[in-house]
Design a protein around this motif. Structure first.
Motif, PDB file in Angstrom:
ATOM      1  N   ALA A   1       0.841  -1.189   0.000  1.00  0.00           N
ATOM      2  CA  ALA A   1       0.000   0.000   0.000  1.00  0.00           C
ATOM      3  C   ALA A   1       0.881   1.247   0.000  1.00  0.00           C
ATOM      4  CB  ALA A   1      -0.906  -0.004   1.228  1.00  0.00           C
ATOM      5  N   THR A   2       0.456   2.267  -0.717  1.00  0.00           N
ATOM      6  CA  THR A   2       1.213   3.516  -0.769  1.00  0.00           C
ATOM      7  C   THR A   2       0.651   4.487   0.253  1.00  0.00           C
ATOM      8  OG1 THR A   2       1.584   3.186  -3.129  1.00  0.00           O
ATOM      9  CG2 THR A   2       1.986   5.392  -2.257  1.00  0.00           C
ATOM     10  N   MET A   3       1.448   4.764   1.290  1.00  0.00           N
ATOM     11  CA  MET A   3       1.023   5.756   2.271  1.00  0.00           C
ATOM     12  C   MET A   3       0.761   7.076   1.553  1.00  0.00           C
ATOM     13  SD  MET A   3       0.793   4.121   5.021  1.00  0.00           S
ATOM     14  CE  MET A   3       0.375   5.506   6.053  1.00  0.00           C
ATOM     15  N   ASP A   4      -0.330   7.712   1.909  1.00  0.00           N
ATOM     16  CA  ASP A   4      -0.771   8.960   1.281  1.00  0.00           C
ATOM     17  C   ASP A   4      -1.152   8.763  -0.181  1.00  0.00           C
ATOM     18  OD1 ASP A   4      -0.262  10.302   3.695  1.00  0.00           O
ATOM     19  OD2 ASP A   4       1.825  10.595   3.139  1.00  0.00           O
ATOM     20  N   GLY A   5      -1.334   7.539  -0.601  1.00  0.00           N
ATOM     21  CA  GLY A   5      -1.837   7.221  -1.929  1.00  0.00           C
ATOM     22  C   GLY A   5      -3.171   6.517  -1.764  1.00  0.00           C
ATOM     23  N   ASP A   6      -3.172   5.171  -1.922  1.00  0.00           N
ATOM     24  CA  ASP A   6      -4.430   4.437  -1.752  1.00  0.00           C
ATOM     25  C   ASP A   6      -4.847   4.331  -0.292  1.00  0.00           C
ATOM     26  OD1 ASP A   6      -2.368   2.689  -1.165  1.00  0.00           O
ATOM     27  OD2 ASP A   6      -3.065   1.084  -2.466  1.00  0.00           O
ATOM     28  N   THR A   7      -3.985   4.732   0.632  1.00  0.00           N
ATOM     29  CA  THR A   7      -4.375   4.762   2.045  1.00  0.00           C
ATOM     30  C   THR A   7      -4.993   6.106   2.432  1.00  0.00           C
ATOM     31  OG1 THR A   7      -2.194   5.506   2.762  1.00  0.00           O
ATOM     32  CG2 THR A   7      -2.573   3.118   2.724  1.00  0.00           C
ATOM     33  N   ALA A   8      -4.988   7.081   1.530  1.00  0.00           N
ATOM     34  CA  ALA A   8      -5.551   8.401   1.830  1.00  0.00           C
ATOM     35  C   ALA A   8      -7.067   8.296   1.959  1.00  0.00           C
ATOM     36  CB  ALA A   8      -5.182   9.393   0.739  1.00  0.00           C
ATOM     37  N   GLY A   9      -7.585   8.804   3.051  1.00  0.00           N
ATOM     38  CA  GLY A   9      -9.029   8.815   3.245  1.00  0.00           C
ATOM     39  C   GLY A   9      -9.381   8.892   4.707  1.00  0.00           C
ATOM     40  N   GLY A  10     -10.610   9.241   4.971  1.00  0.00           N
ATOM     41  CA  GLY A  10     -11.099   9.325   6.333  1.00  0.00           C
ATOM     42  C   GLY A  10     -11.668   8.012   6.829  1.00  0.00           C
ATOM     43  N   LEU A  11     -12.093   7.169   5.903  1.00  0.00           N
ATOM     44  CA  LEU A  11     -12.610   5.834   6.213  1.00  0.00           C
ATOM     45  C   LEU A  11     -11.967   4.841   5.256  1.00  0.00           C
ATOM     46  CD1 LEU A  11     -16.467   6.450   6.549  1.00  0.00           C
ATOM     47  CD2 LEU A  11     -14.865   5.992   8.399  1.00  0.00           C
ATOM     48  N   SER A  12     -11.758   3.612   5.749  1.00  0.00           N
ATOM     49  CA  SER A  12     -11.138   2.557   4.924  1.00  0.00           C
ATOM     50  C   SER A  12     -12.055   1.336   4.907  1.00  0.00           C
ATOM     51  CB  SER A  12      -9.774   2.176   5.497  1.00  0.00           C
ATOM     52  OG  SER A  12      -8.909   3.274   5.511  1.00  0.00           O
TER      53      SER A  12
END
Length: 196
Positions: A173-184
């Protein structure tokens, strides 16, 4: 998960969700969860009941179908670079259309190049795929986050991250890429389960 999305949207008084569609399975699954949320809400509450539970969402009161509801509750964006393919662009567009989302396409290649040039200037050398592969891949993922965050902020919506448990487990996973968001919504789901 669909119920969780609905409850979070209602309790936070958010105007819906934003998803960065890559053309892959993970982001498609997240967008489909929003559609599923709408269908389950309509099944339980009816169209008017859904609108009554989410009064803060502009346009939802006049929606007359699940697709119209999704159009007011979900915004998606495909963000291309010179390395993006027409296959992924088309897949993202097809998913957005299938679920009923409001969809945008951005070309972020100039932003990728600006960051690349900035770091090359600082290092005093060209970045090359043979030597700097990870950095060049990650900047493409990371440069997409600010525009989807901005879409979410402008519309008063929640940005949904699209990374799954398998990616996190192996460090893909790319931090601040596909992990960007308020909910996962799929952070606890592994890739094999998601594909099934």
């Amino acid at each position: 998960m669909a119920l969780g999305l609905f409850d979070y949207c209602r309790k936070s008084r958010s105007n819906g969700f934003v998803v960065s569609l890559s053309g892959g399975a993970d982001s498609a699954a997240v967008a489909v969860l929003v559609r599923y949320m709408v269908e389950l809400a309509i099944q339980d509450l009816g169209l008017q009941g859904l609108a009554a539970k989410l009064p803060q969402t502009p346009g939802l009161q006049s929606a007359r179908s699940p697709s119209q509801c999704v159009e007011h509750l979900l915004t998606t964006a495909y963000q291309s670079t010179r390395n993006s393919s027409e296959v992924t662009r088309s897949a993202a567009r097809d998913v957005a259309e299938a679920v009923g989302a409001r969809h945008f396409e951005f070309d972020v290649d100039s932003l990728v190049q600006a960051y690349t040039n900035l770091v090359e200037g600082a290092l005093g050398r060209k970045l090359e795929w043979s030597r700097d592969d990870l950095a060049l891949q990650n900047i493409q993922a990371r440069v997409r986050a600010p525009s989807v965050w901005m879409l979410a902020n402008v519309s008063g919506a929640l940005l949904l991250a699209t990374s799954n448990r398998s990616e996190a487990a192996v460090g893909y996973a790319t931090m601040d890429g596909d992990t960007a968001g308020g909910l996962s919504p799929i952070a606890g789901i592994d890739k094999a389960f998601l594909r099934r």
